[in-house]
Design an enzyme around this catalytic site. Structure first.
Site, PDB file in Angstrom:
ATOM      1  N   SER A 175      47.923  42.820  22.823  1.00  0.00           N
ATOM      2  CA  SER A 175      47.926  41.076  22.749  1.00  0.00           C
ATOM      3  C   SER A 175      47.306  40.826  24.209  1.00  0.00           C
ATOM      4  O   SER A 175      46.780  39.669  24.629  1.00  0.00           O
ATOM      5  CB  SER A 175      49.104  40.742  22.552  1.00  0.00           C
ATOM      6  OG  SER A 175      50.013  41.177  23.473  1.00  0.00           O
ATOM      7  N   ASP A 198      40.107  48.339  25.119  1.00  0.00           N
ATOM      8  CA  ASP A 198      40.667  47.036  24.534  1.00  0.00           C
ATOM      9  C   ASP A 198      40.155  45.896  24.711  1.00  0.00           C
ATOM     10  O   ASP A 198      39.843  45.256  23.820  1.00  0.00           O
ATOM     11  CB  ASP A 198      42.441  46.982  25.268  1.00  0.00           C
ATOM     12  CG  ASP A 198      43.009  47.976  24.843  1.00  0.00           C
ATOM     13  OD1 ASP A 198      43.029  48.858  24.154  1.00  0.00           O
ATOM     14  OD2 ASP A 198      44.239  47.817  25.426  1.00  0.00           O
TER      15      ASP A 198
END
Length: 392
Positions: free
Chosen positions: A127, A172
């Site tokens: 996230s 990521d």
């Protein structure tokens, strides 16, 4: 960059309500799940993630006073600070991204921002990268900076390392920026080269099981592993007779030949990294050929290595993997994320998905007394940006 969906969302509506103005742009960036390639990104290795169909949305309008004012719908919190300010809460990812973006472009990047979306927090689905990439995408748009998605990912990676203080690789951020619906990404974390590999959702679904545990070692242990890999690299560089810049430069066979020159536990850490990189390449080839069973087998090997050589698993993660391995409809599973808690990713036969979800939920509760959360993902798009208005 992909164009953001034209439909309205909670961040855009909340922006109008909070700031009594229409945002100039909106950026949407997804989380990710890494099918295989655990802890090799910061060793210049190759990884095989997918962007997921859960994302963070940032609505934005520019400011010219060097200030970022950001409201998070999830946190129900507003932070206002000058670009360059370091924070130790959720806003560190926003302000850190703005700080590096300003440094990279020598531009004014102040803004009013509202953060929303349906991203899952705390499950090892990055996230943080979704927030960074959505922030950078929005600021890039409202200030007309002209950065491409690769440059956006680089800015966000620098922000996480330099401003937030997490010594992560670029996987990521690249996945969140460059994901594509229906594809996995083979990412070379040294060259930054990204190959999109078709992922057949009729052949396999991606299940993520969140153990809902996080042990104290999560952050300190991660940084310990980074240090141990650097130490292994230095020791191999001293004995191998060739330049070793990272564990990417060492094959499993070379490691076996020189293992006597490496202290414990650095030898075991290097064993995981060198064999994991080879597993990723094999998994990428198998996915290209549509052999999801082979990808699953490699995921099982990855988990064993992460548990035994890298020592980043925990009892709850192992319980979930053992449960999943007992189902015919599960091709393979492994822990995903930093470790010592978090989630397990599994490749599952689409026809077995509901049964697997029901069974793992019940058995995990029976064996641990903890309720897990199970998510069913398909590969989603990366960063999408939409210009909403030309008004400042």
């Amino acid at each position: 960059m992909h164009e953001a969906p034209a439909t309205s969302d909670s961040a855009t509506a909340a922006f109008r309500e909070r700031f009594d103005a229409t945002p100039v742009a909106r950026a949407v960036a997804p989380g990710r799940v890494n099918l295989i390639g655990g802890h090799v990104d910061y060793n210049d290795g190759v990884v095989l993630p997918v962007a997921i169909d859960r994302s963070t949305t940032v609505a934005a309008r520019p400011r010219n006073d060097g200030v970022v004012r950001v409201h998070s719908l999830r946190m129900d919190d507003t932070v206002e600070a000058a670009v360059g300010t370091q924070r130790d809460d959720w806003s560190a990812y926003v302000l850190g991204t703005a700080t590096v973006l300003a440094d990279e472009t020598d531009a004014e990047v102040g803004a009013d921002l509202v953060v929303g979306g349906d991203m899952i927090l705390g499950a090892g689905l990055s996230s943080s990268a979704a927030l960074e990439v959505a922030t950078a995408g929005a600021l890039n748009e409202v200030h007309d900076l002209g950065l491409d998605v690769e440059a956006v990912a680089e800015v966000c990676w620098r922000a996480e390392n330099e401003e937030v203080g997490m010594a992560c690789g670029i996987m990521d951020q690249l996945t969140s920026a460059m994901g594509r619906a229906g594809y996995a990404l083979r990412i070379d974390c040294r060259s930054r080269e990204v190959d999109h590999i078709p992922f057949d959702t009729d052949a396999a679904r991606i299940l993520v099981v969140d153990t809902n545990v996080s042990h104290q070692l999560t952050e300190s242990g991660f940084n310990d592993r980074v240090y141990e890999c650097h130490e292994a690299t230095a020791q191999l560089d001293a004995v191998m007779g060739k330049r070793v810049q990272s564990l990417r430069d060492v094959t499993p066979e070379e490691l076996q030949a020189y293992t006597a020159g490496i202290d414990a536990p650095h030898d075991a850490r290097a064993e995981h990294v060198t064999t994991e990189i080879r597993r990723v390449e094999a998994a990428a080839d198998a996915l290209r050929a549509g052999h999801v069973e082979s990808v699953g087998s490699l995921m099982r090997e990855s988990h064993r290595s992460l548990r035994e050589d890298y020592e980043v698993s925990c009892e709850e993660l192992d319980v979930v993997v053992d449960i999943l391995d007992g189902f015919d409809g599960v091709f393979g599973s492994r822990m995903v994320g930093g470790g010592w808690g978090g989630s397990v990713v599994a490749l599952v036969d689409p026809d077995a998905t509901d049964d697997v979800e029901t069974a793992v939920t019940a058995q995990y509760r029976e064996e641990t007394g903890i309720d897990c959360d199970v998510y069913d993902f398909v590969p989603g798009d990366g960063l999408q940006v939409e210009r909403l208005t030309d008004e400042d």
